[in-house]
Write a protein that holds these residues in place. Structure first.
Motif, PDB file in Angstrom:
ATOM      1  N   THR A   3       0.807  -1.099  -0.082  1.00 38.86           N
ATOM      2  CA  THR A   3      -0.144   0.065   0.075  1.00 38.86           C
ATOM      3  C   THR A   3       0.787   1.105   0.081  1.00 38.86           C
ATOM      4  OG1 THR A   3      -1.728  -1.128   1.331  1.00 38.86           O
ATOM      5  CG2 THR A   3      -1.940   1.204   1.295  1.00 38.86           C
ATOM      6  N   LEU A   6       2.039   2.035  -3.426  1.00 37.97           N
ATOM      7  CA  LEU A   6       0.702   2.666  -4.302  1.00 37.97           C
ATOM      8  C   LEU A   6       0.722   4.165  -3.890  1.00 37.97           C
ATOM      9  CD1 LEU A   6      -1.440   2.042  -6.179  1.00 37.97           C
ATOM     10  CD2 LEU A   6      -2.896   1.498  -4.253  1.00 37.97           C
ATOM     11  N   PHE A  10       0.946   7.565  -6.284  1.00 36.81           N
ATOM     12  CA  PHE A  10      -0.206   8.420  -6.507  1.00 36.81           C
ATOM     13  C   PHE A  10       0.432   9.887  -6.853  1.00 36.81           C
ATOM     14  CE2 PHE A  10      -4.229   6.544  -4.380  1.00 36.81           C
ATOM     15  CZ  PHE A  10      -3.997   5.397  -5.152  1.00 36.81           C
ATOM     16  N   ILE A  82      -9.746  -0.673 -15.213  1.00 37.07           N
ATOM     17  CA  ILE A  82      -8.130  -0.592 -15.378  1.00 37.07           C
ATOM     18  C   ILE A  82      -7.607  -1.234 -16.196  1.00 37.07           C
ATOM     19  CG2 ILE A  82      -6.267  -1.167 -14.039  1.00 37.07           C
ATOM     20  CD1 ILE A  82      -8.041  -0.627 -11.399  1.00 37.07           C
ATOM     21  N   ILE A 136     -10.112   7.311 -10.084  1.00 38.87           N
ATOM     22  CA  ILE A 136      -8.678   6.590 -10.001  1.00 38.87           C
ATOM     23  C   ILE A 136      -8.615   5.521 -10.744  1.00 38.87           C
ATOM     24  CG2 ILE A 136      -7.561   5.295  -8.372  1.00 38.87           C
ATOM     25  CD1 ILE A 136      -8.300   7.314  -5.849  1.00 38.87           C
ATOM     26  N   TYR A 140      -5.995   5.003 -14.065  1.00 37.32           N
ATOM     27  CA  TYR A 140      -5.051   3.814 -14.162  1.00 37.32           C
ATOM     28  C   TYR A 140      -4.987   3.087 -15.492  1.00 37.32           C
ATOM     29  CZ  TYR A 140      -2.170   4.038  -9.837  1.00 37.32           C
ATOM     30  OH  TYR A 140      -1.340   4.528  -8.982  1.00 37.32           O
ATOM     31  N   LEU A 174       1.460  -2.844  -9.203  1.00 36.29           N
ATOM     32  CA  LEU A 174       0.572  -2.078  -8.278  1.00 36.29           C
ATOM     33  C   LEU A 174      -0.845  -2.251  -8.221  1.00 36.29           C
ATOM     34  CD1 LEU A 174       2.358   1.342  -9.014  1.00 36.29           C
ATOM     35  CD2 LEU A 174       2.374   0.169  -6.825  1.00 36.29           C
ATOM     36  N   THR A 175      -1.462  -2.663  -9.264  1.00 36.79           N
ATOM     37  CA  THR A 175      -3.166  -3.068  -9.313  1.00 36.79           C
ATOM     38  C   THR A 175      -3.435  -3.905  -8.350  1.00 36.79           C
ATOM     39  OG1 THR A 175      -2.776  -4.723 -10.900  1.00 36.79           O
ATOM     40  CG2 THR A 175      -3.133  -2.422 -11.943  1.00 36.79           C
ATOM     41  N   LEU A 178      -4.030  -1.621  -5.392  1.00 35.19           N
ATOM     42  CA  LEU A 178      -5.117  -0.882  -5.955  1.00 35.19           C
ATOM     43  C   LEU A 178      -6.537  -1.429  -5.872  1.00 35.19           C
ATOM     44  CD1 LEU A 178      -5.911   2.062  -7.347  1.00 35.19           C
ATOM     45  CD2 LEU A 178      -5.409   0.829  -9.204  1.00 35.19           C
ATOM     46  N   MET A 182      -9.748  -0.515  -3.577  1.00 37.51           N
ATOM     47  CA  MET A 182     -10.932   0.137  -4.186  1.00 37.51           C
ATOM     48  C   MET A 182     -11.974  -0.963  -3.958  1.00 37.51           C
ATOM     49  SD  MET A 182      -9.565   0.990  -8.186  1.00 37.51           S
ATOM     50  CE  MET A 182     -10.653  -0.348  -8.770  1.00 37.51           C
TER      51      MET A 182
END
Length: 203
Positions: A3, A6, A10, A82, A136, A140, A174-175, A178, A182
């Motif tokens: 996290t 991530l 940002f 995404i 967001i 991405y 990173l997804t 993410l 989310m």
């Protein structure tokens, strides 16, 4: 990638965040100010949601069904936005414009006296979480789309100068945090929308 990584990323994504906010805002304005021009398209987009809403309202424990539908719809849609960015970023851009226009169109149908009430009761409680999450996801998605374009261009340069593929791997890693973040936020938003928002709208 955790996290912290991530959140650090940002900062690198700030230009994409600015772009999606501007596009969303402009799309909202188009839906609001030119509702007659886009009414056919926007009505088609809303028709499906109205049908689902009526179906869920007629079920036993409609709030539970609304929660399930809202959460799954938003979570699946955000994740798809995404990764659909890999298709040159077209789908995230479309979803960004469509959502902005629909929101603007819906509010344009209200009278001046009712608009603030609709925003405060029907949008703000859950939208303060839901809308940023979708923006967001779009950011991405656009980032992945731009990297696909960049990778195509970099096929013309020597391998040691092809940085886009390295960045692509980084973004895909990173997804993972993410998507987790989310989903958690959209879960909270769905709880609010199926309880507080539902109650306020039906007062």
């Amino acid at each position: 990638m955790n996290t912290r990584s991530l959140l650090h990323h940002f900062k690198e994504m700030k230009h994409y965040f600015i772009v999606v906010v501007l596009v969303f805002g402009f799309s909202f304005y188009l839906g609001w100010a030119n509702s007659a021009s886009f009414s056919h398209f926007l009505k088609d987009q809303l028709a499906g949601l109205e049908t689902v809403s009526k179906t869920l309202s007629n079920k036993e424990n409609p709030q539970v069904w609304f929660f399930i539908f809202i959460f799954l719809n938003n979570a699946i849609k955000s994740i798809l936005i995404i990764f659909a960015g890999l298709l040159l970023g077209v789908w995230p851009l479309f979803m960004l414009v469509a959502n902005g226009m629909i929101l603007g169109y819906v509010l344009s149908l209200q009278t001046n006296e009712n608009t603030l009430s609709i925003v405060m009761k029907g949008i703000l409680p859950h939208g303060i979480i839901e809308i940023p999450v979708i923006l967001i996801a779009c950011a991405y998605g656009l980032k992945l789309g731009m990297l696909v374009w960049k990778m195509g261009v970099q096929l013309l340069v020597p391998p040691e100068r092809r940085t886009a593929s390295v960045e692509m791997k980084r973004i895909l890693h990173l997804t993972k945090p993410l998507i987790v973040g989310m989903v958690v936020l959209l879960l909270i938003a769905a709880i609010i929308e199926s309880t507080l928002t539902y109650w306020l709208v039906h007062l």
